[in-house]
Design a protein around this motif. Structure first.
Motif, PDB file in Angstrom:
ATOM      1  N   TRP A 119       0.840  -1.205   0.000  1.00  0.00           N
ATOM      2  CA  TRP A 119       0.000   0.000   0.000  1.00  0.00           C
ATOM      3  C   TRP A 119       0.872   1.252   0.000  1.00  0.00           C
ATOM      4  N   VAL A 120       1.784   1.326   0.936  1.00  0.00           N
ATOM      5  CA  VAL A 120       2.653   2.495   1.056  1.00  0.00           C
ATOM      6  C   VAL A 120       3.576   2.625  -0.153  1.00  0.00           C
ATOM      7  N   LYS A 121       4.052   1.499  -0.639  1.00  0.00           N
ATOM      8  CA  LYS A 121       4.940   1.508  -1.806  1.00  0.00           C
ATOM      9  C   LYS A 121       4.225   2.068  -3.027  1.00  0.00           C
ATOM     10  N   ALA A 122       2.968   1.675  -3.234  1.00  0.00           N
ATOM     11  CA  ALA A 122       2.193   2.162  -4.378  1.00  0.00           C
ATOM     12  C   ALA A 122       1.929   3.653  -4.264  1.00  0.00           C
ATOM     13  N   ILE A 123       1.640   4.136  -3.057  1.00  0.00           N
ATOM     14  CA  ILE A 123       1.409   5.569  -2.854  1.00  0.00           C
ATOM     15  C   ILE A 123       2.608   6.371  -3.356  1.00  0.00           C
ATOM     16  N   LYS A 124       3.802   5.864  -3.040  1.00  0.00           N
ATOM     17  CA  LYS A 124       5.026   6.556  -3.449  1.00  0.00           C
ATOM     18  C   LYS A 124       5.301   6.391  -4.943  1.00  0.00           C
ATOM     19  N   GLU A 125       5.232   5.162  -5.426  1.00  0.00           N
ATOM     20  CA  GLU A 125       5.613   4.900  -6.815  1.00  0.00           C
ATOM     21  C   GLU A 125       4.596   5.442  -7.816  1.00  0.00           C
ATOM     22  N   TRP A 126       3.316   5.464  -7.429  1.00  0.00           N
ATOM     23  CA  TRP A 126       2.288   6.003  -8.329  1.00  0.00           C
ATOM     24  C   TRP A 126       2.133   7.510  -8.172  1.00  0.00           C
ATOM     25  N   GLU A 127       2.945   8.092  -7.272  1.00  0.00           N
ATOM     26  CA  GLU A 127       3.000   9.547  -7.072  1.00  0.00           C
ATOM     27  C   GLU A 127       1.618  10.121  -6.762  1.00  0.00           C
ATOM     28  N   MET A 128       1.050   9.666  -5.639  1.00  0.00           N
ATOM     29  CA  MET A 128      -0.294  10.056  -5.220  1.00  0.00           C
ATOM     30  C   MET A 128      -0.179  10.934  -3.971  1.00  0.00           C
ATOM     31  N   PRO A 129      -0.100  12.258  -4.126  1.00  0.00           N
ATOM     32  CA  PRO A 129       0.250  13.152  -3.009  1.00  0.00           C
ATOM     33  C   PRO A 129      -0.928  13.603  -2.145  1.00  0.00           C
ATOM     34  N   TRP A 130      -1.957  12.793  -2.046  1.00  0.00           N
ATOM     35  CA  TRP A 130      -3.123  13.199  -1.272  1.00  0.00           C
ATOM     36  C   TRP A 130      -3.283  12.356  -0.008  1.00  0.00           C
ATOM     37  N   ILE A 131      -4.427  12.480   0.635  1.00  0.00           N
ATOM     38  CA  ILE A 131      -4.717  11.788   1.889  1.00  0.00           C
ATOM     39  C   ILE A 131      -4.986  10.312   1.613  1.00  0.00           C
TER      40      ILE A 131
END
Length: 363
Positions: free
Chosen positions: A299-311
């Protein structure tokens, strides 16, 4: 169940004819072989491979749609019980028997070859190093869509070439997925020979029931539109609990985005959400991601790699995520567009529809 009982009665009242199904050139002995009635999905006969061969004899309804299935084999051999003996060469999947079954075999192999070409293309991409996959992702998605459409067209052509016989029965169940429900209904309303077969009648009843359930589920999802949002409380990646009301109904337009790191379509759609966020965030647009992941690391890895800068929030309960129950989420990607007062105004906005709706609001 009533529909199945009716078609079973129809089949049982029809004329039974002899069948003789044999196989040769099996790669090894000892495997169990079953002759399965596709109408009931139950075996009507069985044998064991010995000296590379097997034989099954008996009686079954005329033109019954059957299949030979072998323990440990991932594929099966379809056939129609037309009263003629059928021999299957297990080494190359060729048939010797009636013209109808031989043609069915050729269609089955034709479809198998087309599907293998499609899946080989996918596997070749997945085998690439991660960096190369990312670099070629847009190209892959475009080609994937083109190949999927081509495969669907080829599949439908095979059915349309055989509207004067029973062969479409072997391929009918995939039509709603490869084309759509309307095309399936059109085929069933054509009056072609296969449409009156008990298997087709049962499949039609099953497909109609499934479609009705899907429509009911979709109506349930859309029932949220026009209503105040419902509260959720889940943790952020640091483990801190947050309520949806911290972000929704606070004067901003909010997209509550349901997704997961393991969801391919979510990954394909995410660039559209990122683009929208960057374009409209300073104008009062917010995104709250609700992940259906079950483990924190991906989950955390995807947030970073997919560049999702929201909540980002999740209870890491996979399909048992609280949002699934509260908002009737049974497939992802899915989302809710909520106005500044906390009222849900749209659902399931993706791609160009998302861009157009946000342009209406902010431009």
């Amino acid at each position: 169940m009533l529909a199945l009982a009716a078609v079973c009665a129809l089949a049982c009242n029809g004329k039974d004819v002899k069948y003789e199904v044999s196989g040769k050139n099996a790669p090894e002995d000892g495997a169990a072989v079953y002759l399965v009635d596709k109408l009931t999905d139950a075996p009507i006969d069985s044998a064991v491979i010995a000296d590379g061969a097997f034989t099954m004899k008996g009686k079954a309804a005329k033109d019954a749609f059957l299949s030979v299935q072998i323990d440990g084999w991932q594929w099966f051999f379809p056939l129609f019980n037309d009263g003629e003996a059928l021999q299957i060469n297990l080494a190359d999947s060729t048939y010797a028997g009636s013209a109808l079954n031989m043609k069915l075999s050729e269609c089955d192999k034709r479809d198998g070859a087309a599907m293998k070409e499609f899946t080989d293309f996918i596997q070749a991409y997945l085998a690439l190093p991660k960096e190369e996959q990312e670099a070629r992702e847009a190209e892959f998605i475009t080609e994937y869509q083109a190949r999927a459409e081509a495969y669907g067209d080829s599949y439908m052509s095979m059915i349309e070439e055989n509207m004067d016989n029973l062969i479409p029965l072997a391929f009918l169940s995939n039509v709603p997925a490869l084309a759509d429900k309307d095309k399936f209904d059109e085929l069933m309303a054509s009056g072609a020979p296969f449409t009156q077969h008990p298997y087709a009648i049962a499949l039609k009843a099953k497909t109609d029931e499934a479609y009705a359930q899907e429509q009911e589920a979709e109506e349930g999802k859309n029932a949220f539109i026009g209503k105040k949002f419902l509260e959720l409380e889940e943790a952020d990646p640091d483990g801190k609990m947050h309520k949806l009301s911290e972000y929704v109904g606070q004067g901003k337009w909010v997209l509550v985005d349901f997704w997961a790191s393991w969801c391919g379509p979510c990954k394909a759609e995410m660039p559209n959400v990122v683009e929208a966020y960057k374009k409209y965030h300073d104008k009062g647009f917010e995104v709250v991601g609700i992940s259906f992941d079950k483990e924190k690391e991906p989950w955390v890895k995807a947030i970073k790699e997919w560049e999702m800068p929201w909540i980002h929030l999740s209870d890491l309960k996979y399909w048992n995520n609280a949002a699934a129950d509260v908002y009737s989420v049974n497939a992802i990607p899915d989302n809710l567009l909520i106005d500044p007062k906390g009222v849900i105004v749209e659902r399931g906005l993706r791609g160009e529809k998302l861009k157009a709706r946000l342009a209406e609001i902010f431009e």
